[in-house]
Design a protein around this motif. Structure first.
Motif, short mmCIF file in Angstrom:
data_model
loop_
_atom_site.label_atom_id
_atom_site.label_comp_id
_atom_site.label_asym_id
_atom_site.label_seq_id
_atom_site.Cartn_x
_atom_site.Cartn_y
_atom_site.Cartn_z
N LEU A 37 -12.59 76.19 -18.41
CA LEU A 37 -11.35 75.88 -17.70
C LEU A 37 -11.64 75.18 -16.37
CD1 LEU A 37 -8.29 75.94 -17.53
CD2 LEU A 37 -8.45 78.24 -16.55
N ALA A 38 -12.73 75.57 -15.70
CA ALA A 38 -13.09 74.93 -14.43
C ALA A 38 -13.36 73.44 -14.64
CB ALA A 38 -14.31 75.61 -13.82
N ALA A 39 -14.11 73.10 -15.69
CA ALA A 39 -14.40 71.69 -15.98
C ALA A 39 -13.12 70.94 -16.32
CB ALA A 39 -15.41 71.57 -17.11
N PHE A 40 -12.28 71.57 -17.14
CA PHE A 40 -11.03 70.91 -17.51
C PHE A 40 -10.15 70.67 -16.29
CE2 PHE A 40 -6.64 70.74 -18.92
CZ PHE A 40 -6.72 69.75 -19.89
N ALA A 41 -9.96 71.69 -15.47
CA ALA A 41 -9.09 71.56 -14.29
C ALA A 41 -9.65 70.55 -13.29
CB ALA A 41 -8.92 72.93 -13.62
N THR A 42 -10.96 70.61 -13.05
CA THR A 42 -11.59 69.66 -12.12
C THR A 42 -11.36 68.24 -12.60
OG1 THR A 42 -13.27 71.29 -11.50
CG2 THR A 42 -13.78 68.97 -11.06
N GLY A 43 -11.66 68.00 -13.86
CA GLY A 43 -11.45 66.66 -14.42
C GLY A 43 -10.00 66.23 -14.41
N MET A 44 -9.10 67.15 -14.71
CA MET A 44 -7.67 66.82 -14.75
C MET A 44 -7.16 66.43 -13.37
SD MET A 44 -5.00 66.36 -16.57
CE MET A 44 -5.47 67.04 -18.14
N ILE A 45 -7.57 67.15 -12.35
CA ILE A 45 -7.15 66.80 -10.98
C ILE A 45 -7.61 65.39 -10.65
CG2 ILE A 45 -7.52 67.31 -8.52
CD1 ILE A 45 -7.62 70.33 -9.41
#
Length: 186
Positions: A96-104
């Motif tokens: 989730l951290a990778a997904f959220a970081t990339g999404m931002i």
């Protein structure tokens, strides 16, 4: 690049970043319960370069490789017992951290300032997942969980946020400039 080549490129890219995470996981500072490791640095670099989708896929691959017993987690550990143990929440939080970081970054811009913001969010996601699991696995109260699972990681976490943002943006820009990566990853 045809469809088959694009798919192979994405698979290879995710494998490379899973391997990077496994390598950086072995750089660690031992602490009583959870070590400080290079895993979270790798998560930030991965998401900053690859974005949400491929960053999360790379972390899913990393978690699955470790889950089947390959010693890719910190301290050359692996297996389901690691994921079910005190540090398992941190590892699962990488996805989730990778997904959220990339999404931002995808919703704003891939530059250093936004990368720092995005990686800070990612760091806190990892800490939340990790601390929650640690609390229940070790059967401690919230204060003890915070003392063991959050406070020791804040300063080093911000250093890794700055490093992941800087390295990630530089590498991403160079890959784009060399036509080895497109700005929008589908």
């Amino acid at each position: 690049m045809n469809s088959k080549s694009k798919k192979m490129h994405r698979i290879t890219t995710c494998a490379i970043f899973s391997a990077l995470t496994a390598i950086l996981a072995q750089i660690e500072i031992p602490l009583p319960i959870i070590p400080i490791s290079g895993q979270t640095l790798a998560v930030g670099i991965t998401a900053t370069i690859l974005g949400s989708r491929l960053g999360a896929i790379a972390m899913i691959c990393y978690v699955l490789i470790g889950a089947v017993g390959v010693p890719v987690f910190a301290g050359f550990s692996g297996g389901l017992q690691v994921l079910a143990g005190p540090s398992g929440g941190y590892i699962m939080g990488f996805i989730l951290a990778a997904f959220a970081t990339g999404m931002i970054l995808e919703k704003t811009r891939f530059n250093y300032l936004y990368a720092v913001i995005a990686n800070t969010v990612g760091m806190f996601i990892t800490l939340v997942f990790g601390t929650i699991q640690m609390k229940y696995v070790l059967d401690v109260n919230w204060q003890e969980a915070m003392l063991a699972g959050v406070y020791p990681f804040i300063i080093v976490g911000f250093i890794k946020v700055l490093m992941a943002s800087w390295i990630g943006i530089i590498v991403r820009n160079r890959l784009i400039h060399a036509n080895l990566m497109v700005e929008k990853i589908a």
